[in-house]
Every structure is written in C-alpha cells, then in structure tokens.
Motif scaffolding. Sequence first.
Motif: not given
Length: 109
Positions: A24-35, A37-45, A69-70
């Motif tokens: 399974a590939p590991k996620l990177t911070a660059d992939q956050q942009s694929e999320g 608006a709600s993903d970005v909001e969760l990360t921000r909170k 994807a949550g």
Amino acid sequence: MKKNILVVMVLICSTALAATETAAPKLTADQQSEGSASDVELTRKIRQQLNKDRSFSINGQNVKIITVAGITTLRGPVKNSSEKSKIAQVARGISGTNNVINELEVVQK
C-alpha cells in the motif's frame, strides 16, 4: 494432519497480509491537494488544536497531517509514546475514531 494444514493456512494468510500492508502506498503531504474541501477543513482543524496545546513538543506541533477521502494520516517524529497517543486522540476527536491512521514515530534524542 489437520494441525499441519492449519499452520500452513495461518502462514499463508500472514504472508498475504504482510504483503498487502507493505504494498500500500504511503500518503504524502502533496496528496492533500487531491482531497475535498472537507478534507482540507479537517486537516486545518486538527492543526489548530495541535498548535493550541503548548504541551506538545515542536515536532509534535509540526507532524504531517494528510486527509484524503475523510481518512486522516498522521506522520512524523514525536518525543514519546504519550505524545503520540495524545496527538492521535486530538485527530480522532475531529476526524472520527475510525478515520485516523497513526504513523507517528517516537524518536529519542
């Protein structure tokens, strides 16, 4: 004979599970942009909560938080297992108990 078959089956299942986990590939911070608006909001909170708590080390406050994807993945060094657990608890409080993958690593100085 049945015991030998059971042992072989357990070994096959264990090997398959290990292969799945490492493949399974590991996620990177660059992939956050694929999320979304709600993903970005969760990360921000989560980031906001971590920065509010001054008991976290500098590394603890700066862990990588990636939500796609949550599902939130936490990655980076922390000072001890207590900090690792506390950061995961903060993230679970925001993202949901079953929506956090804790890949934080305890690093001794």
